[in-house]
Design an enzyme around this catalytic site. Structure first.
Site, mmCIF file in Angstrom:
data_model
loop_
_atom_site.group_PDB
_atom_site.id
_atom_site.type_symbol
_atom_site.label_atom_id
_atom_site.label_comp_id
_atom_site.label_asym_id
_atom_site.label_seq_id
_atom_site.Cartn_x
_atom_site.Cartn_y
_atom_site.Cartn_z
ATOM 1 C CB CYS A 114 -0.900 -0.019 1.237
ATOM 2 S SG CYS A 114 -1.683 1.562 1.612
ATOM 3 C CD GLU A 115 0.102 5.230 -4.172
ATOM 4 O OE1 GLU A 115 -0.517 6.293 -4.334
ATOM 5 O OE2 GLU A 115 0.699 4.638 -5.095
ATOM 6 C CG HIS A 116 -2.407 5.709 0.633
ATOM 7 N ND1 HIS A 116 -3.459 5.005 0.092
ATOM 8 C CD2 HIS A 116 -2.160 6.742 -0.215
ATOM 9 C CE1 HIS A 116 -3.847 5.602 -1.029
ATOM 10 N NE2 HIS A 116 -3.078 6.648 -1.232
ATOM 11 C CG HIS A 117 -0.996 3.508 5.954
ATOM 12 N ND1 HIS A 117 -2.172 3.534 5.233
ATOM 13 C CD2 HIS A 117 -1.146 4.437 6.930
ATOM 14 C CE1 HIS A 117 -2.990 4.428 5.758
ATOM 15 N NE2 HIS A 117 -2.401 4.988 6.788
ATOM 16 C CD GLN A 155 -7.388 -4.606 -4.496
ATOM 17 O OE1 GLN A 155 -6.986 -4.668 -3.347
ATOM 18 N NE2 GLN A 155 -8.469 -5.269 -4.891
ATOM 19 C CG HIS A 183 -5.612 -3.239 1.075
ATOM 20 N ND1 HIS A 183 -5.068 -2.246 0.289
ATOM 21 C CD2 HIS A 183 -6.346 -4.009 0.222
ATOM 22 C CE1 HIS A 183 -5.461 -2.398 -0.959
ATOM 23 N NE2 HIS A 183 -6.243 -3.462 -1.024
ATOM 24 C CB CYS A 185 -2.956 0.028 5.612
ATOM 25 S SG CYS A 185 -3.892 -0.123 4.096
#
Length: 226
Positions: A114-117, A155, A183, A185
């Site tokens: 996941c590119e956010h976390h 995704q 995910h 996250c």
């Protein structure tokens, strides 16, 4: 640039909502000026700084090699799909046997981040296409999924990148991809819902037709536990 509190809240909300800002992986123009070894050295220093900031004792035998291991893992493995030189070559062949139905490669194991976390995404991809005269080796479909998964991802974008790549390789719009993934996250932090998974799809060409799409989904649901 220093962000004010309003901007920080805005970007935090984007990350928690898993919103993608682009259909392409956001890369700087100088993304590949450094060699892999140079990137590993820089990342190793950054990981070491993070660990020291957290108060960890890097003199401990168990932790001493962690910065180097993490740096190599980032560059060579989990984010290896960022570099175009690792893009799999896709050998195509003429459909000499005139197979005219859809071909489905289901249950492709998928590991992404996941590119956010920067936490893992783990799941299955199901890919299909209808040949217009060209076919591709089955393992290449798995390799394409793996290549685009090995980068910081959203995704929905991963779906789009897999379909776009196969459309270009096969010379047809008739490609589809469904992904069902967990995910971490969501599962291991925040709401900590360990049961939920995320399902996304991208349909091209004939797969936008309800009957064709339904056939594809029926194939996915077939019991193929041998």
């Amino acid at each position: 640039m220093k962000l004010d509190s309003t901007m920080e809240e805005h970007f935090e909300e984007i990350g928690n909502g898993h919103v993608s800002s682009s259909g392409e992986t956001p890369l700087r123009k100088d993304a590949f000026l450094l060699s892999d070894d140079e990137k590993i050295e820089r990342i190793k220093g950054s990981v070491k700084d993070i660990m020291l900031t957290l108060g960890l004792d890097l003199e401990d035998d168990s932790l001493n090699g962690t910065p180097n291991r993490v740096a190599k893992m980032f560059v060579k493995e989990v984010f290896g799909g960022l570099h175009p030189k690792r893009k799999p070559t896709s050998s195509t062949f003429k459909n000499k046997y005139k197979y005219g139905e859809m071909l489905v490669e289901k249950n492709i194991t998928l590991y992404s981040t996941c590119e956010h976390h920067l936490l893992p995404i783990v799941g299955k991809a199901h890919v299909a296409y209808i040949s217009n005269g060209t076919v591709v080796g089955l393992s290449k479909m798995n390799r394409i999924v793996d290549y685009y998964a090995k980068r910081p991802q959203v995704q929905e974008r991963l779906n789009m990148q897999i379909v776009k790549e196969l459309q270009e390789v096969l010379g047809t719009k008739d490609v589809a991809c469904v992904i069902d993934a967990k995910h971490l996250c969501v599962n291991s932090r925040g709401i900590r819902d360990i049961e939920s998974s995320t399902v996304t799809a991208e349909y091209g060409g004939k797969f936008k037709e309800e009957a064709v799409r339904r056939e594809f989904l029926d194939y996915i649901n077939l019991d193929t536990n041998f």
